[in-house]
Motif scaffolding. Structure first.
Motif, PDB file in Angstrom:
ATOM      1  N   ARG A  53       1.103   1.958   0.582  1.00 20.46           N
ATOM      2  CA  ARG A  53       1.343   1.640  -0.568  1.00 20.46           C
ATOM      3  C   ARG A  53       2.721   2.124  -1.049  1.00 20.46           C
ATOM      4  N   VAL A  54       2.788   3.396  -1.001  1.00 21.38           N
ATOM      5  CA  VAL A  54       4.009   4.017  -1.447  1.00 21.38           C
ATOM      6  C   VAL A  54       5.440   3.479  -0.833  1.00 21.38           C
ATOM      7  N   ARG A  55       5.057   3.018   0.478  1.00 20.57           N
ATOM      8  CA  ARG A  55       6.312   2.718   1.172  1.00 20.57           C
ATOM      9  C   ARG A  55       6.571   1.084   0.877  1.00 20.57           C
ATOM     10  N   GLU A  56       5.584   0.517   0.332  1.00 22.47           N
ATOM     11  CA  GLU A  56       5.746  -0.639   0.064  1.00 22.47           C
ATOM     12  C   GLU A  56       6.350  -0.968  -1.495  1.00 22.47           C
ATOM     13  N   ILE A 126       4.778  -6.149 -14.498  1.00 22.32           N
ATOM     14  CA  ILE A 126       4.632  -5.228 -13.506  1.00 22.32           C
ATOM     15  C   ILE A 126       4.227  -5.864 -12.219  1.00 22.32           C
ATOM     16  N   LEU A 127       4.477  -5.479 -11.196  1.00 19.43           N
ATOM     17  CA  LEU A 127       3.879  -5.598 -10.040  1.00 19.43           C
ATOM     18  C   LEU A 127       2.824  -4.348  -9.546  1.00 19.43           C
ATOM     19  N   LEU A 128       1.470  -4.931  -9.628  1.00 19.85           N
ATOM     20  CA  LEU A 128       0.495  -3.781  -9.330  1.00 19.85           C
ATOM     21  C   LEU A 128       0.486  -3.578  -7.805  1.00 19.85           C
ATOM     22  N   VAL A 129       0.563  -2.660  -7.204  1.00 23.18           N
ATOM     23  CA  VAL A 129       0.691  -2.246  -5.869  1.00 23.18           C
ATOM     24  C   VAL A 129      -0.545  -1.455  -5.447  1.00 23.18           C
ATOM     25  N   THR A 130      -1.551  -2.095  -4.424  1.00 22.33           N
ATOM     26  CA  THR A 130      -2.803  -1.285  -4.037  1.00 22.33           C
ATOM     27  C   THR A 130      -3.198  -1.986  -2.987  1.00 22.33           C
ATOM     28  N   SER A 131      -4.293  -1.671  -2.200  1.00 21.05           N
ATOM     29  CA  SER A 131      -4.695  -2.336  -1.309  1.00 21.05           C
ATOM     30  C   SER A 131      -5.640  -3.637  -1.592  1.00 21.05           C
ATOM     31  N   ARG A 132      -5.877  -4.646  -0.617  1.00 23.11           N
ATOM     32  CA  ARG A 132      -6.575  -5.728  -1.077  1.00 23.11           C
ATOM     33  C   ARG A 132      -7.978  -5.449  -1.695  1.00 23.11           C
ATOM     34  N   LEU A 133      -8.410  -4.198  -0.755  1.00 22.30           N
ATOM     35  CA  LEU A 133      -9.988  -4.001  -1.111  1.00 22.30           C
ATOM     36  C   LEU A 133     -10.036  -3.677  -2.536  1.00 22.30           C
ATOM     37  N   ILE A 158      -2.070  -4.688   3.030  1.00 27.96           N
ATOM     38  CA  ILE A 158      -3.167  -4.377   4.087  1.00 27.96           C
ATOM     39  C   ILE A 158      -3.077  -2.778   4.140  1.00 27.96           C
ATOM     40  N   GLY A 159      -4.152  -2.126   3.995  1.00 25.67           N
ATOM     41  CA  GLY A 159      -3.986  -0.587   4.079  1.00 25.67           C
ATOM     42  C   GLY A 159      -4.871  -0.166   5.482  1.00 25.67           C
ATOM     43  N   GLY A 160      -4.842  -1.096   6.156  1.00 24.95           N
ATOM     44  CA  GLY A 160      -5.593  -0.563   7.529  1.00 24.95           C
ATOM     45  C   GLY A 160      -5.949  -1.939   8.454  1.00 24.95           C
ATOM     46  N   ARG A 161      -7.037  -2.136   8.461  1.00 24.65           N
ATOM     47  CA  ARG A 161      -7.801  -3.608   8.967  1.00 24.65           C
ATOM     48  C   ARG A 161      -7.674  -4.609   8.129  1.00 24.65           C
TER      49      ARG A 161
END
Length: 184
Positions: A53-56, A126-133, A158-161
């Motif tokens: 997330r942070v890297r994105e 804003i762009l809200l950046v978090t995982s899909r889940l 995608i934060g994993g699978r």
């Protein structure tokens, strides 16, 4: 009297089960649209707690998709260079373009603490950046907290699978169900 209590409990259980299944389906139906279009906004709000997330958020900033980056939910003693140790490889980014929210500990807290920062930075969108889940609950919480005049665009990663397990989706649906009673 006992039969009334039984039927009341059965009815309540059915309502909660129905709401849980509905939340589960909504959590699982979240799609990633950021792959099909180039995102752009005044600011990005990154919710910590998951890989990538942070890297994105930094990628959005360095690619000039956003002007300011808010990283919400970092540890109270965290320093920017500790959060992003590959900072030197990102060129000439200014530390003034990154704001760390050190007070948030929950998704609700992320929304509450990010709002004054976003307003101070004069972000119209804003762009809200978090995982899909995590996006379904996050977006609904932010939408309930932020005023209508601030546009919120989902930027799920995608934060994993790619596909979450039933257990992960179920746990997120349970949290979303809980949030639906008091946060949105």
């Amino acid at each position: 009297m006992k039969s009334r209590s039984f039927w009341a409990l059965a009815f309540l259980s059915a309502v909660v089960l129905y709401r849980f299944v509905d939340e589960f389906q909504k959590v699982q139906s979240e799609r990633i649209q950021s792959w099909t279009k180039t995102p752009s906004a005044d600011c990005a709000v990154v919710l910590t707690g998951g890989a990538g997330r942070v890297r994105e958020g930094f990628d959005l900033l360095v690619n000039q998709n956003v002007k300011k980056l808010v990283i919400s939910g970092v540890y109270s003693n965290a320093r920017l260079r500790e959060i992003m140790p590959v900072w030197p490889f990102y060129g000439n980014l200014s530390e003034n373009d990154v704001v760390l929210d050190r007070r948030s500990e929950t998704t609700y807290g992320n929304a509450q603490q990010s709002l004054p920062i976003v307003e101070a930075l004069k972000c119209r969108d804003i762009l809200l950046v978090t995982s899909r889940l995590h996006m379904y609950r996050s977006y609904r919480t932010f939408r309930a907290t932020f005023p209508e005049n601030i546009y919120i665009e989902k930027h799920a990663i995608i934060g994993g699978r790619f596909e979450s397990s039933v257990w992960e989706s179920g746990f997120e649906a349970l949290k979303s169900l809980f949030y639906s009673f008091w946060a949105y």
